[in-house]
Write an enzyme that holds these catalytic residues in place. Structure first.
Site: not given
Length: 436
Positions: A316, A292, A391, A260, A364
Site C-alpha cells: 500500500e 493496493y 469499483c 468501504q 484492489d
C-alpha cells in the site's frame, strides 16, 4: 450548467452510458441525458457545454414515463428542482432498485464486450445494509437507502452545508441525507452554519460512535501540512483513529483513512475474495500478494481462508494505512505489510530476479484501475491466479483485456450493488493463466 435560456429537446431515450446518464439522439447527434431511463420520452434542457460530437442535457419533464420510474427518495435530487440545484451523488435514485441493478449489469456487459472482447451476462446482486445482517444478500425489492457509513458534505461561503449539485462544485443546502445510515442522519446538523469550514465529514464506524468532523478551510486532509519527518511522526501518532469490525476481526485505521462506505461492503468483499481464490491454485508458501492493500482487509480474508501459516504481503502506498495493516495483521505470523507504490514494488521484484510463480494475487486498485504499467509488470511475474476487486466496470474491462494480451483468461466474475441509487457497482473477478 444549463440555464433557462438553453434549448429544450423532446427526446426518445434509448440506452444507458457509463457515468449514470441515459442516451438519446437528436438530428444524428448523441445526447447524454441526466435523470432519464431507457425507454422513456423526456423533455430535456441542453447544457451550455456543448461539443461537436455530443451534447449533455438535464431532464426537466417526463412525457412518457418508464414503469421503473419512482419518486426520488432524496427530494433535493428530484425533478421538482431545477437541474442547477439538484443534489448530486444519487443519479439513479429516480429508478426502481431492481432496474438500477439491471442497468449496471448492462454497463458491465457492454464494457466487457468493448474492452475485453468477452460476452458476459453478470447480474448485480443486492446487498443488505441493515446493521443486523450487513453484507448478506438482500431482498431484491428492499429499499436501497440508508447504506452510507461515510458522507462528505461541503460548506459554501456563507457557512451553509450540503452536497455539491450534480455535475458541478456548487454547494446545495439540503434538509436530508437519505443514503446515509440512520446514525449519520441523526447527527448531520444540516441546519447549522459552519463559518470558516471547508468540509463536513460524517463517519459511522461499525465498532464505535458516529462522528461529525469539521475540516477548517485550508487544512489538508489527514492533518496540517507536515514540516519534517519527526514532526510528522509526532502528529501521526496523535491523529484520531477508528475501529471497524468485520466478522470477529477488528481493523484499526485513521479516522480520515479509506474504508468501504456501504455498511455491508467489507463483509461482502472479504467473502467474495475468499470464494474467488481457487484453493487448487493457492500455495501457502508462495509469495502471495495483496496489492493496493489499504489497512489489510483483504489480506486478512486470505489468511482467514487458508490459515495463519499462509504467506501474504500487503502492499500500500499510503504509509499510515500500511502501518495500520501491520497492526491489523499482527496475529498472522506469515503476513507482512509494505509501504510502497505497487508499480515500484513489482519493479523491485523483477529487478531482483524474483517471480510470482505459484502465487495468488489480490488486486484492489483505485477507481481508475490498475492500468497497463501495473498489468504488464504483474503478468510478467507470472502469478497462478489474480483476484481483481474493481469499483469501475470500464476500468475492470480494460484491465481484463490487457491481462488477456498476456495470456490470462477471465474464469469468474461477480458483481454487487454496493452503491445503491448511484451508477457505481463493485465487481470481483478471477483471472488465471491460459494453458496451451
Amino acid at each position: 450548467m444549463a440555464s433557462s435560456d438553453e434549448p429544450l429537446l423532446d427526446l426518445e431515450v434509448t440506452g444507458i452510458a457509463h457515468g449514470g446518464v441515459a442516451v438519446a439522439r437528436h438530428e444524428g447527434r448523441v445526447v447524454f441525458v441526466a435523470d432519464a431511463i431507457p425507454g422513456e420520452r423526456v423533455r430535456a434542457r441542453v447544457r451550455d457545454d456543448r461539443h461537436d460530437r455530443f451534447w449533455r442535457a438535464d431532464t426537466v419533464d417526463v412525457l412518457d414515463a418508464s414503469p421503473d420510474r419512482r419518486r426520488h427518495p432524496w427530494p433535493e435530487a428530484g425533478l421538482e428542482r431545477d437541474p442547477a440545484v439538484r443534489a448530486g451523488g444519487a443519479e439513479f435514485g429516480h429508478i426502481r432498485p431492481a432496474r438500477q441493478r439491471a442497468l449496471k449489469a448492462q454497463v458491465l456487459a457492454e464494457a466487457m464486450q468493448r474492452f475485453a472482447g468477452l460476452e458476459l451476462d453478470v447480474p448485480v446482486g443486492a446487498v443488505s445494509a441493515s446493521a443486523a445482517d450487513a453484507g448478506a444478500p438482500a431482498d431484491p425489492d428492499e429499499p436501497a437507502e440508508g447504506w452510507r457509513t461515510r458522507v462528505r458534505l461541503h460548506v459554501d461561503a456563507e457557512g451553509r452545508v450540503g452536497p455539491y449539485a450534480a455535475r458541478s462544485h456548487d454547494v446545495v443546502p439540503v434538509a436530508s441525507v437519505p443514503l446515509a445510515v440512520l446514525e449519520l442522519q441523526e447527527i448531520a446538523a444540516l441546519d447549522r452554519r459552519f463559518e470558516g469550514a471547508a468540509e463536513i465529514d460524517l463517519i459511522a464506524p461499525s465498532a464505535g460512535e458516529a462522528e461529525l468532523v469539521v475540516r477548517p478551510a485550508g487544512e489538508r486532509r489527514g492533518g496540517a501540512a507536515r514540516r519534517g519527518r519527526r514532526a510528522a511522526s509526532t502528529r501521526d501518532a496523535a491523529r484520531p483513529h477508528i475501529v471497524e469490525r468485520v466478522g470477529d476481526r477488528l481493523f484499526r485505521l485513521d479516522r480520515d483513512g479509506f474504508w468501504q462506505v456501504h455498511r455491508g461492503a467489507a463483509t461482502t468483499l472479504s467473502r467474495a475474495v475468499r470464494e474467488h481464490l481457487d484453493p487448487a491454485r493457492f500455495d501457502p508458501d508462495a509469495d502471495n500478494l495483496d496489492l493496493y492493500g489499504g489497512v489489510g482487509l483483504l489480506a486478512a480474508a486470505v489468511g482467514d481462508r487458508f490459515g495463519g501459516d499462509a504467506r501474504i504481503t500487503t502492499v500500500e502506498a499510503d504509509r499510515r494505512a500500511s502501518e495500520h495493516a501491520a497492526g491489523n495483521l499482527a496475529d498472522r505470523p506469515s503476513a507482512q505489510a509494505v509501504a510502497a507504490r505497487v508499480d515500484r514494488y513489482l519493479d523491485r521484484l523483477d529487478r531482483g530476479g524474483r517471480t510470482l510463480a505459484g502465487a495468488s494475487v489480490v488486486l484492489d486498485p483505485p477507481r481508475s484501475g490498475a492500468g497497463r504499467a501495473v498489468v504488464d509488470r504483474l503478468a510478467a511475474l507470472g502469478p497462478a491466479q489474480i483476484v481483481y476487486v474493481a469499483c469501475d466496470p470500464v476500468a475492470l474491462a480494460r484491465d481484463v483485456g490487457l491481462f488477456r494480451e498476456h495470456g490470462y483468461g477471465l474464469e469468474a466474475v461477480d458483481a454487487y450493488d454496493l452503491f445503491p441509487d448511484t451508477h457505481h457497482l463493485e465487481a470481483v473477478a478471477r483471472l488465471t493463466a491460459i494453458v496451451g
